[in-house]
Design a protein around this motif. Sequence first.
Motif, PDB file in Angstrom:
ATOM      1  N   GLY A   4     -54.029 134.733  15.471  1.00 28.33           N
ATOM      2  CA  GLY A   4     -53.236 133.603  15.015  1.00 28.33           C
ATOM      3  C   GLY A   4     -52.726 132.755  16.158  1.00 28.33           C
ATOM      4  N   VAL A  33     -55.026 126.134  10.578  1.00 29.30           N
ATOM      5  CA  VAL A  33     -54.536 125.323   9.475  1.00 29.30           C
ATOM      6  C   VAL A  33     -54.907 123.888   9.826  1.00 29.30           C
ATOM      7  CG1 VAL A  33     -52.522 124.530   8.187  1.00 29.30           C
ATOM      8  CG2 VAL A  33     -52.633 126.894   8.981  1.00 29.30           C
ATOM      9  N   GLY A  36     -52.537 121.356  11.357  1.00 27.21           N
ATOM     10  CA  GLY A  36     -51.327 122.138  11.607  1.00 27.21           C
ATOM     11  C   GLY A  36     -50.580 121.687  12.851  1.00 27.21           C
ATOM     12  N   THR A  43     -45.810 123.857  10.135  1.00 25.60           N
ATOM     13  CA  THR A  43     -46.854 124.743   9.619  1.00 25.60           C
ATOM     14  C   THR A  43     -46.452 126.202   9.739  1.00 25.60           C
ATOM     15  OG1 THR A  43     -48.533 123.127  10.285  1.00 25.60           O
ATOM     16  CG2 THR A  43     -49.289 125.356   9.794  1.00 25.60           C
ATOM     17  N   GLU A  44     -46.131 126.649  10.945  1.00 28.64           N
ATOM     18  CA  GLU A  44     -45.753 128.054  11.131  1.00 28.64           C
ATOM     19  C   GLU A  44     -44.495 128.399  10.339  1.00 28.64           C
ATOM     20  OE1 GLU A  44     -45.464 129.143  15.216  1.00 28.64           O
ATOM     21  OE2 GLU A  44     -47.627 129.203  15.464  1.00 28.64           O
ATOM     22  N   THR A  45     -43.534 127.504  10.345  1.00 29.21           N
ATOM     23  CA  THR A  45     -42.283 127.779   9.640  1.00 29.21           C
ATOM     24  C   THR A  45     -42.522 127.934   8.149  1.00 29.21           C
ATOM     25  OG1 THR A  45     -41.087 126.536  11.324  1.00 29.21           O
ATOM     26  CG2 THR A  45     -39.924 126.969   9.268  1.00 29.21           C
ATOM     27  N   SER A  46     -43.342 127.061   7.567  1.00 26.00           N
ATOM     28  CA  SER A  46     -43.594 127.153   6.130  1.00 26.00           C
ATOM     29  C   SER A  46     -44.390 128.405   5.772  1.00 26.00           C
ATOM     30  CB  SER A  46     -44.307 125.905   5.625  1.00 26.00           C
ATOM     31  OG  SER A  46     -45.594 125.801   6.177  1.00 26.00           O
ATOM     32  N   LEU A  47     -45.174 128.924   6.732  1.00 21.20           N
ATOM     33  CA  LEU A  47     -45.917 130.154   6.467  1.00 21.20           C
ATOM     34  C   LEU A  47     -45.053 131.403   6.633  1.00 21.20           C
ATOM     35  CD1 LEU A  47     -49.246 129.202   8.273  1.00 21.20           C
ATOM     36  CD2 LEU A  47     -48.888 129.379   5.806  1.00 21.20           C
ATOM     37  N   VAL A  48     -44.083 131.376   7.537  1.00 19.03           N
ATOM     38  CA  VAL A  48     -43.220 132.531   7.791  1.00 19.03           C
ATOM     39  C   VAL A  48     -42.091 132.616   6.766  1.00 19.03           C
ATOM     40  CG1 VAL A  48     -41.560 133.524   9.412  1.00 19.03           C
ATOM     41  CG2 VAL A  48     -43.731 132.652  10.248  1.00 19.03           C
ATOM     42  N   CYS A  64     -37.356 123.441   3.381  1.00 19.36           N
ATOM     43  CA  CYS A  64     -38.682 124.045   3.233  1.00 19.36           C
ATOM     44  C   CYS A  64     -39.634 123.035   2.590  1.00 19.36           C
ATOM     45  CB  CYS A  64     -38.587 125.314   2.393  1.00 19.36           C
ATOM     46  SG  CYS A  64     -40.167 126.145   2.181  1.00 19.36           S
ATOM     47  N   VAL A  68     -43.265 121.878   4.070  1.00 19.52           N
ATOM     48  CA  VAL A  68     -44.529 121.978   3.336  1.00 19.52           C
ATOM     49  C   VAL A  68     -45.188 120.610   3.249  1.00 19.52           C
ATOM     50  CG1 VAL A  68     -45.573 122.510   1.105  1.00 19.52           C
ATOM     51  CG2 VAL A  68     -43.835 124.031   2.073  1.00 19.52           C
ATOM     52  N   PHE A  72     -48.763 120.223   4.852  1.00 15.13           N
ATOM     53  CA  PHE A  72     -49.878 120.225   3.909  1.00 15.13           C
ATOM     54  C   PHE A  72     -50.020 118.958   3.086  1.00 15.13           C
ATOM     55  CE2 PHE A  72     -48.469 124.626   4.508  1.00 15.13           C
ATOM     56  CZ  PHE A  72     -49.629 125.134   5.082  1.00 15.13           C
TER      57      PHE A  72
END
Length: 74
Positions: A4, A33, A36, A43-48, A64, A68, A72
Amino acid sequence: MVNGHGGNVDVLRQVSDVCEHEGMPIFVHHLTVPGGAAHAGPTETSLVLPFDPARVRRRSSTSCRDWVRTAFGP
């Protein structure tokens, strides 16, 4: 093996070559991503956030929903 972190691509290629040479081939998948952002960005924040919200410093973030959308699209 799942990677990652973009900075690990070259070293993981070398590891994969060594493992294959030693008769133990491995598959390395590099997560991406499209579009990303950089580390700790939207990007990382929305995935974590959904998996480990305690690791997200909310005082320095937007909502949030904004993350997103930024990562995205709408």
